[in-house]
Structures are given as structure tokens and as C-alpha cells.
Design a protein around this motif. Structure first.
Motif, PDB file in Angstrom:
ATOM      1  N   THR A  19      94.846  52.250  46.314  1.00 34.79           N
ATOM      2  CA  THR A  19      95.063  50.824  45.886  1.00 34.79           C
ATOM      3  C   THR A  19      93.861  50.013  46.228  1.00 34.79           C
ATOM      4  N   PRO A  20      93.053  50.091  47.254  1.00 37.58           N
ATOM      5  CA  PRO A  20      91.798  49.335  47.540  1.00 37.58           C
ATOM      6  C   PRO A  20      90.877  49.264  46.267  1.00 37.58           C
ATOM      7  N   PRO A  21      90.500  48.077  45.802  1.00 37.68           N
ATOM      8  CA  PRO A  21      89.631  48.356  44.400  1.00 37.68           C
ATOM      9  C   PRO A  21      88.524  49.350  44.845  1.00 37.68           C
ATOM     10  N   GLY A  22      88.086  49.839  43.750  1.00 34.38           N
ATOM     11  CA  GLY A  22      87.113  51.005  43.841  1.00 34.38           C
ATOM     12  C   GLY A  22      86.664  51.341  42.509  1.00 34.38           C
ATOM     13  N   LEU A  23      85.729  52.194  42.056  1.00 33.04           N
ATOM     14  CA  LEU A  23      85.279  52.629  40.972  1.00 33.04           C
ATOM     15  C   LEU A  23      86.199  52.789  39.756  1.00 33.04           C
ATOM     16  N   LEU A  24      87.080  53.755  40.222  1.00 33.41           N
ATOM     17  CA  LEU A  24      88.330  54.077  38.997  1.00 33.41           C
ATOM     18  C   LEU A  24      89.152  52.632  38.670  1.00 33.41           C
ATOM     19  N   ASN A  25      89.774  52.015  39.824  1.00 31.15           N
ATOM     20  CA  ASN A  25      90.380  50.995  39.577  1.00 31.15           C
ATOM     21  C   ASN A  25      89.886  50.024  38.731  1.00 31.15           C
ATOM     22  N   MET A  26      88.638  49.535  39.165  1.00 27.32           N
ATOM     23  CA  MET A  26      87.861  48.454  38.300  1.00 27.32           C
ATOM     24  C   MET A  26      87.316  48.907  36.884  1.00 27.32           C
ATOM     25  N   THR A  27      87.173  50.137  36.770  1.00 31.72           N
ATOM     26  CA  THR A  27      86.932  50.527  35.498  1.00 31.72           C
ATOM     27  C   THR A  27      88.083  50.625  34.629  1.00 31.72           C
ATOM     28  N   PHE A 151     105.763  72.738  48.594  1.00 31.99           N
ATOM     29  CA  PHE A 151     105.160  71.630  49.332  1.00 31.99           C
ATOM     30  C   PHE A 151     103.628  71.190  48.930  1.00 31.99           C
ATOM     31  N   ILE A 152     103.029  71.912  48.949  1.00 36.14           N
ATOM     32  CA  ILE A 152     101.647  71.691  48.312  1.00 36.14           C
ATOM     33  C   ILE A 152     101.599  71.178  46.957  1.00 36.14           C
ATOM     34  N   TYR A 153     102.270  71.847  46.019  1.00 35.91           N
ATOM     35  CA  TYR A 153     102.133  71.282  44.715  1.00 35.91           C
ATOM     36  C   TYR A 153     103.186  70.022  44.368  1.00 35.91           C
ATOM     37  N   ALA A 154     104.069  69.854  45.080  1.00 38.22           N
ATOM     38  CA  ALA A 154     104.882  68.754  45.070  1.00 38.22           C
ATOM     39  C   ALA A 154     104.109  67.579  45.542  1.00 38.22           C
ATOM     40  N   PHE A 155     103.436  67.693  46.795  1.00 35.71           N
ATOM     41  CA  PHE A 155     102.668  66.623  47.177  1.00 35.71           C
ATOM     42  C   PHE A 155     101.345  66.205  46.186  1.00 35.71           C
ATOM     43  N   SER A 156     100.831  67.204  45.596  1.00 35.60           N
ATOM     44  CA  SER A 156      99.578  66.921  45.026  1.00 35.60           C
ATOM     45  C   SER A 156     100.143  66.178  43.592  1.00 35.60           C
ATOM     46  N   ALA A 157     101.372  66.758  42.980  1.00 31.61           N
ATOM     47  CA  ALA A 157     101.621  66.159  41.754  1.00 31.61           C
ATOM     48  C   ALA A 157     102.139  64.797  42.108  1.00 31.61           C
ATOM     49  N   ALA A 158     102.797  64.398  43.283  1.00 31.36           N
ATOM     50  CA  ALA A 158     103.127  63.086  43.693  1.00 31.36           C
ATOM     51  C   ALA A 158     101.962  62.210  43.816  1.00 31.36           C
ATOM     52  N   SER A 159     100.851  62.794  44.359  1.00 31.90           N
ATOM     53  CA  SER A 159      99.835  61.961  44.388  1.00 31.90           C
ATOM     54  C   SER A 159      99.031  61.477  43.291  1.00 31.90           C
ATOM     55  N   ALA A 160      98.947  62.457  42.363  1.00 27.97           N
ATOM     56  CA  ALA A 160      98.582  62.263  41.041  1.00 27.97           C
ATOM     57  C   ALA A 160      99.492  60.945  40.227  1.00 27.97           C
ATOM     58  N   ILE A 161     100.586  61.337  40.378  1.00 24.96           N
ATOM     59  CA  ILE A 161     101.555  60.089  39.690  1.00 24.96           C
ATOM     60  C   ILE A 161     101.428  58.833  40.308  1.00 24.96           C
ATOM     61  N   ALA A 162     101.095  58.836  41.888  1.00 25.11           N
ATOM     62  CA  ALA A 162     101.194  57.494  42.474  1.00 25.11           C
ATOM     63  C   ALA A 162      99.742  57.050  41.998  1.00 25.11           C
ATOM     64  N   ALA A 163      98.819  57.799  41.892  1.00 27.41           N
ATOM     65  CA  ALA A 163      97.427  57.258  41.323  1.00 27.41           C
ATOM     66  C   ALA A 163      97.413  56.778  40.118  1.00 27.41           C
ATOM     67  N   PHE A 164      98.119  57.289  39.203  1.00 23.25           N
ATOM     68  CA  PHE A 164      98.334  56.779  37.530  1.00 23.25           C
ATOM     69  C   PHE A 164      99.226  55.256  37.798  1.00 23.25           C
ATOM     70  N   LEU A 165     100.128  55.295  38.691  1.00 24.59           N
ATOM     71  CA  LEU A 165     100.767  54.070  38.953  1.00 24.59           C
ATOM     72  C   LEU A 165      99.966  52.804  39.608  1.00 24.59           C
ATOM     73  N   VAL A 166      99.056  53.254  40.370  1.00 21.25           N
ATOM     74  CA  VAL A 166      98.223  52.298  40.898  1.00 21.25           C
ATOM     75  C   VAL A 166      97.152  51.894  39.781  1.00 21.25           C
ATOM     76  N   PHE A 167      96.683  52.808  39.057  1.00 18.87           N
ATOM     77  CA  PHE A 167      95.843  52.476  37.979  1.00 18.87           C
ATOM     78  C   PHE A 167      96.557  51.471  36.825  1.00 18.87           C
ATOM     79  N   PHE A 168      97.739  51.838  36.626  1.00 19.44           N
ATOM     80  CA  PHE A 168      98.478  50.921  35.759  1.00 19.44           C
ATOM     81  C   PHE A 168      98.774  49.651  36.104  1.00 19.44           C
ATOM     82  N   GLY A 169      98.977  49.495  37.552  1.00 17.79           N
ATOM     83  CA  GLY A 169      99.083  48.218  38.303  1.00 17.79           C
ATOM     84  C   GLY A 169      97.867  47.200  37.953  1.00 17.79           C
ATOM     85  N   TYR A 170      96.560  47.924  38.197  1.00 16.48           N
ATOM     86  CA  TYR A 170      95.374  47.324  37.832  1.00 16.48           C
ATOM     87  C   TYR A 170      95.146  47.001  36.214  1.00 16.48           C
ATOM     88  N   ILE A 171      95.428  47.865  35.347  1.00 15.57           N
ATOM     89  CA  ILE A 171      95.344  47.531  33.954  1.00 15.57           C
ATOM     90  C   ILE A 171      96.385  46.309  33.625  1.00 15.57           C
TER      91      ILE A 171
END
Length: 210
Positions: A19-27, A151-171
Motif C-alpha cells: 500500500t505505501p506509495p512506491g515504484l510499482l504503485n505510482m507507475t 500453506f505456502i502456495y495459498a499464502f503466496s497466491a493471496a499475497s499476489a491477489i492483494a498486491a493486484f487489488l492495491v494496484f487496482f486501487g491506485y489505478i
């Protein structure tokens, strides 16, 4: 096993780290403002795929470390030092990003180019790897993280989904709001410094009271 726990932890960890503004979010926000939402979403999708693999790599490394208690303790102490240094750097040493760089525009034109641009920039952003190593080791030390395959794959997939949602929020939020974008760009160091400071305090508490 609580099947929802890795998903909740992955979503929460990624939301805090992304969530904190960074390279990927701002791009992502800039692509949205200049080239439209659809192309920005392709950028976000490409970046999120890399986040999945970075998280997976970090957690697998954490599993290796978790089986060696002495290494885990040393890494927690190293993490404390690193996040403390980052806090000092971002709050007191780093200069504010200059706002004159408006000539630096992304001139990719196809959706596929945005997708691969997202993958490229996300690959160059190495912060998620030590971040998720630190998060998974810390959660594991409290008994909240299980290093089995599901647990590892579910955690990793959830992290990727959350990252996409954050990017979507910025967009969505920064669409047509260049002034707000500039304000956050000018203060990004303070935001990141505050986050790393909180992480450093948490690490110190963990080391002192473990």
C-alpha cells in the motif's frame, strides 16, 4: 488446519507491504492516467505475477531457515538492523523525489507491452523478498505460519491477489488526479520511512521478549 489462515495472512501482509506509495504503485497510476485503465490493469497483472514468485521464493527460503533456530535468530537481528538503517535513511537522509521529471513518460503502446513492463519493474523491485522472509519467520515464531506446501502456495497466491487489488486501487483513485499523485511522490520517503520504523520496532520487541 485452518484453510483460511494463509489467505488472511497473505492478504494482510501484502496489503501492508504494497500500500505505501512506491515504484510499482505510482507507475500503475501513471499508466492509468496516460494510457487508460485497461492498459494499467495489464501492468498490474504482470507485476502481481512476479509478486507471487517472489513471495514463494521468500517463504521457501524461510522454511529452510526455520529449521535452523540459530539462523532464524540471527536473521531477526539482521532484519532489525536493516529496517533501522532504512528508517534513518528515508526519514533523514534521502532527498525528496523531484517533481520536475514529467518528461519521463511510459511510451509503451500495446497491452502486452504494459504486461511485460509490469513484470520487469516488479522483478527489479527486490524489497518483497526480504520483507516476506521477515514476515513468515516472525509469524512462524508465534505459531501462525505453517511451512507445508498448501500453506505456502495459498499464502503466496493471496499475497499476489492483494498486491493486484492495491494496484487496482491506485489505478482507480489516481485516474485524472495528477496533483494528488505529485503530493504522494514528494512525500514517499516519509511514508516508507514510517513503515520501516514500525517494522523495526516490532522486530526489536520480538528479539527482546522472545
Amino acid at each position: 488446519m485452518n484453510l483460511t489462515l494463509p489467505i488472511i495472512l497473505g492478504l494482510s501482509a501484502a496489503a501492508i507491504g504494497t500500500t505505501p506509495p512506491g515504484l510499482l504503485n505510482m507507475t500503475a497510476a501513471k499508466v492509468s492516467m496516460r494510457d487508460g485503465r485497461n492498459r494499467a490493469l495489464w501492468f498490474a497483472f504482470g507485476a502481481s505475477i512476479i509478486v507471487f514468485f517472489q513471495t514463494l521464493l521468500a517463504v521457501l527460503f524461510s522454511r529452510f531457515i526455520d529449521r535452523r533456530a540459530n539462523i532464524s535468530t540471527v536473521l531477526q537481528e539482521i532484519g532489525l538492523v536493516i529496517f533501522t538503517i532504512l528508517t534513518v535513511y528515508f526519514l533523514w537522509i534521502a532527498k525528496k523525489p523531484k517533481t520536475k521529471k514529467k518528461k519521463e513518460e511510459i511510451k509503451m503502446r500495446s497491452k502486452s507491452s504494459r504486461f511485460f513492463l509490469g513484470m520487469l519493474l516488479s522483478s527489479l523491485n527486490l524489497f518483497p523478498i526480504p520483507y516476506y522472509v521477515f514476515v513468515s519467520i516472525t509469524l512462524g515464531s508465534y505459531g501462525y505460519f505453517n511451512f507445508d506446501a498448501f500453506f505456502i502456495y495459498a499464502f503466496s497466491a493471496a499475497s499476489a491477489i492483494a498486491a493486484f487489488l492495491v494496484f487496482f486501487g491506485y489505478i482507480s483513485f489516481f485516474k485524472g488526479k495528477e496533483k494528488k499523485d505529485s503530493f504522494l511522490s514528494r512525500n514517499i520517503n516519509y511514508v516508507i520511512g514510517s513503515i520501516t520504523g514500525l517494522v523495526a520496532l516490532f522486530a526489536l520487541f520480538k528479539i527482546v521478549y522472545q
